[in-house]
Design a protein around this motif. Structure first.
Motif, PDB file in Angstrom:
ATOM      1  N   TYR A  14       0.855  -1.187   0.000  1.00 61.34           N
ATOM      2  CA  TYR A  14       0.000   0.000   0.000  1.00 61.34           C
ATOM      3  C   TYR A  14       0.898   1.247   0.000  1.00 61.34           C
ATOM      4  CZ  TYR A  14      -3.592   3.207   1.779  1.00 61.34           C
ATOM      5  OH  TYR A  14      -4.448   4.264   1.958  1.00 61.34           O
ATOM      6  N   LEU A  15       0.460   2.289  -0.713  1.00 62.48           N
ATOM      7  CA  LEU A  15       1.287   3.488  -0.892  1.00 62.48           C
ATOM      8  C   LEU A  15       1.952   3.970   0.400  1.00 62.48           C
ATOM      9  CD1 LEU A  15       2.261   5.971  -2.561  1.00 62.48           C
ATOM     10  CD2 LEU A  15       0.028   7.009  -2.084  1.00 62.48           C
ATOM     11  N   PHE A  16       1.128   4.121   1.458  1.00 65.37           N
ATOM     12  CA  PHE A  16       1.699   4.718   2.660  1.00 65.37           C
ATOM     13  C   PHE A  16       2.607   3.758   3.431  1.00 65.37           C
ATOM     14  CE2 PHE A  16      -1.914   7.450   1.607  1.00 65.37           C
ATOM     15  CZ  PHE A  16      -1.232   8.648   1.491  1.00 65.37           C
ATOM     16  N   SER A  17       2.428   2.442   3.196  1.00 64.16           N
ATOM     17  CA  SER A  17       3.348   1.477   3.808  1.00 64.16           C
ATOM     18  C   SER A  17       4.698   1.576   3.096  1.00 64.16           C
ATOM     19  CB  SER A  17       2.839   0.042   3.665  1.00 64.16           C
ATOM     20  OG  SER A  17       1.470  -0.021   3.904  1.00 64.16           O
ATOM     21  N   GLN A  18       4.635   1.742   1.778  1.00 68.58           N
ATOM     22  CA  GLN A  18       5.849   1.873   0.970  1.00 68.58           C
ATOM     23  C   GLN A  18       6.675   3.092   1.424  1.00 68.58           C
ATOM     24  OE1 GLN A  18       4.215   1.566  -2.946  1.00 68.58           O
ATOM     25  NE2 GLN A  18       6.178   1.860  -3.921  1.00 68.58           N
ATOM     26  N   ILE A  19       5.955   4.185   1.673  1.00 69.46           N
ATOM     27  CA  ILE A  19       6.634   5.415   2.111  1.00 69.46           C
ATOM     28  C   ILE A  19       7.264   5.208   3.483  1.00 69.46           C
ATOM     29  CG2 ILE A  19       6.178   7.805   2.849  1.00 69.46           C
ATOM     30  CD1 ILE A  19       4.103   7.906   0.560  1.00 69.46           C
ATOM     31  N   ARG A  20       6.501   4.552   4.369  1.00 70.08           N
ATOM     32  CA  ARG A  20       7.030   4.305   5.716  1.00 70.08           C
ATOM     33  C   ARG A  20       8.291   3.445   5.651  1.00 70.08           C
ATOM     34  NH1 ARG A  20       2.599   2.876   8.580  1.00 70.08           N
ATOM     35  NH2 ARG A  20       2.858   0.698   8.040  1.00 70.08           N
ATOM     36  N   THR A  21       8.271   2.425   4.790  1.00 68.58           N
ATOM     37  CA  THR A  21       9.435   1.539   4.667  1.00 68.58           C
ATOM     38  C   THR A  21      10.659   2.335   4.205  1.00 68.58           C
ATOM     39  OG1 THR A  21       7.912  -0.203   4.061  1.00 68.58           O
ATOM     40  CG2 THR A  21      10.224  -0.609   3.563  1.00 68.58           C
ATOM     41  N   ARG A  22      10.466   3.181   3.194  1.00 64.80           N
ATOM     42  CA  ARG A  22      11.612   3.966   2.694  1.00 64.80           C
ATOM     43  C   ARG A  22      12.127   4.928   3.764  1.00 64.80           C
ATOM     44  NH1 ARG A  22      12.042   5.380  -3.565  1.00 64.80           N
ATOM     45  NH2 ARG A  22      10.672   3.819  -4.432  1.00 64.80           N
TER      46      ARG A  22
END
Ligand code: MLT
Length: 393
Positions: A14-22
């Protein structure tokens, strides 16, 4: 056994999970640097005092035999639904209590409402848009048509009479562009949906940011909307409930499709799959709608709006094209120097330690754009904008 193969069509995360991971990967590699987030639209102000007091009182009640409560009504307690009903009257909208369903937030209801519709339906979704509309329909394998939200239509796509659709998503004030439909524009959508026998899923999560009195807060301000629209709203952004979880969905009794009342179907669905929102959270939510609660929420919204103004001024002075931020907590900017959305994301993270949201995460038409949220603290917002200015030199 067969799994739901439609999940294969989704982005891995999910978009915001991707951002959190980065972000977390960057922070782990640079523990000495402070990363500032203008990314996910998460609030920073605490719950208002009247809300906390009501919350605490309700928790106390749960600890006493005489006031303890077990299962509540799946559609929410009347004490909260009556407050929501009165809130709608401010916009001139009359809703019977039966039309109001208390939820644990807009995101879950947006996904859950799809239980009411066959997977054969065609879905019409603006692009760019809040990724939950797209992802939840992809999960069910529905065919999706996209309508471009772009500079030419001021990010407010209008119905194309030649296009057939069954389920239409509208979000106003819009996430991510901050654009807001006028009454006349929403009337065109309502007329189109009624002609098509379609249902509009209207996301009003950002309605409390509407400052311009000529702009609608609810789709039910538009004549005919009760026959064709479901409205989903949330206290996340209005009252800082992102971690507390409470929202509401309105399904009017006038909404009938295929000979069935969608309100009756939704009630059937909720009573079967949902046991309601916890009593203390509903008491906290009811306190949002008291005069003191409303005043505190208005002050919070004003603080976020002043962040948005500061951000607008900073981008203006950097000569960066942007929109939104007036009747919305989101600013939608063009990525400088022709960078792609994810290139700019990485550039800001590495050069300014600022996190934003890549426009392409909201859809193809978001490529080359970037979303900033005004939900930060005033200090972090000012510092983040200063860092962006320095990074862009
Ligand atoms: C966003 O940043 O788009 C929202 O905070 C996400 C959400 O409300 O679920």
């Amino acid at each position: 056994m067969k799994i739901n193969e439609n999940y294969k069509t989704l982005e891995t995360s999910y978009l915001f999970s991707q951002i959190r991971t980065r972000r977390e990967a960057y922070e782990a590699a640079h523990p000495d640097q402070k990363v500032l987030s203008l990314g996910i639209g998460d609030v920073t102000l605490p719950l208002a005092k009247p809300v906390v007091d009501a919350f605490a009182r309700a928790v106390e009640e749960m600890g006493q035999a005489s006031t303890f409560r077990g299962y509540g009504p799946e559609q929410g307690y009347d004490f909260l639904r009556e407050k929501i009903q009165a809130y709608y009257q401010r916009f001139g909208v009359e809703l019977p209590l039966d039309a109001i369903f208390v939820s644990d937030g807009a995101k879950s209801d947006i996904g859950n409402l799809l239980d009411l519709f066959d997977t054969d339906n065609t879905v019409l979704i603006p692009d760019p848009v809040y990724p939950v509309y797209r992802d939840t329909n992809q999960m069910a394998g529905r065919s999706i048509l996209y309508m471009a939200a772009c500079l030419e239509n001021q990010f407010l796509p209008m119905p194309d009479p030649g296009q057939r659709a069954d389920i239409i998503y509208l979000c106003s004030p819009n996430n991510p562009t901050g654009a807001v439909y006028s009454r006349e524009q929403l009337q065109k959508w309502v007329d189109y949906a009624r002609e098509q026998d379609a249902v509009i899923l209207f996301d009003a999560a950002y309605e409390s940011f509407v400052q311009d009195p000529s702009l609608p807060h609810s789709i039910y301000e538009i004549p005919g909307a009760k026959e064709c629209a479901i409205e989903v709203c949330s206290l996340s952004k209005t009252a800082g409930f992102t971690g507390t979880r409470c929202g509401y969905t309105v399904v009017p009794s006038e909404l009938v499709r295929g000979g069935l009342s969608l309100q009756a179907m939704w009630l059937r669905r909720q009573t079967t799959k949902f046991n309601g929102v916890s009593y203390p959270v509903q008491r906290a939510a009811a306190a949002v709608f008291t005069p003191e609660g409303m005043e505190a929420c208005r002050q919070a919204v004003r603080q976020y709006q002043s962040n948005a103004l500061l951000m607008h001024q900073a981008l203006e002075s950097m000569g960066i094209w942007h929109t939104g931020g007036t009747n919305s907590p989101y600013l939608w900017m063009r990525c400088p120097e022709g960078k792609s959305s994810w290139e700019f994301f990485q550039f800001l993270l590495e050069q300014a330690q600022v996190v934003g949201t890549p426009g392409s995460g909201f859809g193809q038409n978001g490529e080359g754009f970037f979303r900033l949220t005004a939900f930060g603290t005033p200090e972090d917002t000012a510092e983040a904008m200063e860092r962006i200015r320095k990074a862009l030199g």
